[in-house]
Design an enzyme around this catalytic site. Structure first.
Site, PDB file in Angstrom:
ATOM      1  N   CYS A  14      78.837  -2.718  52.019  1.00 60.21           N
ATOM      2  CA  CYS A  14      78.387  -1.330  51.844  1.00 60.21           C
ATOM      3  C   CYS A  14      77.188  -1.271  50.899  1.00 60.21           C
ATOM      4  O   CYS A  14      76.214  -0.564  51.164  1.00 60.21           O
ATOM      5  CB  CYS A  14      79.508  -0.456  51.283  1.00 60.21           C
ATOM      6  N   CYS A  50      82.971  -2.404  47.935  1.00 58.24           N
ATOM      7  CA  CYS A  50      82.617  -3.007  49.237  1.00 58.24           C
ATOM      8  C   CYS A  50      81.228  -3.645  49.176  1.00 58.24           C
ATOM      9  O   CYS A  50      80.215  -2.941  49.133  1.00 58.24           O
ATOM     10  CB  CYS A  50      82.674  -1.925  50.312  1.00 58.24           C
TER      11      CYS A  50
END
Length: 65
Positions: A35, A32
């Site tokens: 993230c 991600c």
């Protein structure tokens, strides 16, 4: 406690649910991009707010229950 700490399925209840301090939980994954971009910000915030806020990180690929 200071800094961003890793939490697992096994430690989640004690670290988060039973915490005396408010907890911000970062659910993340290595694939991600957003993230990974947020991680340094959370690290800094965890250091700045260690007295009043616990920030923990849960890798969703490794902890799925």
């Amino acid at each position: 406690m200071s800094g961003l700490h890793q939490v697992t399925d096994a430690t989640f209840p004690a670290e988060v649910l039973e915490s005396e301090t408010p907890v911000l939980v970062d659910f993340w994954a290595s694939w991600c991009g957003p993230c990974r971009q947020l991680h340094p910000v959370l690290e800094e915030l965890a250091g700045e707010r260690a007295e009043s806020l616990k920030i923990v990180s849960v890798n969703i690929d490794e902890n799925v229950s």
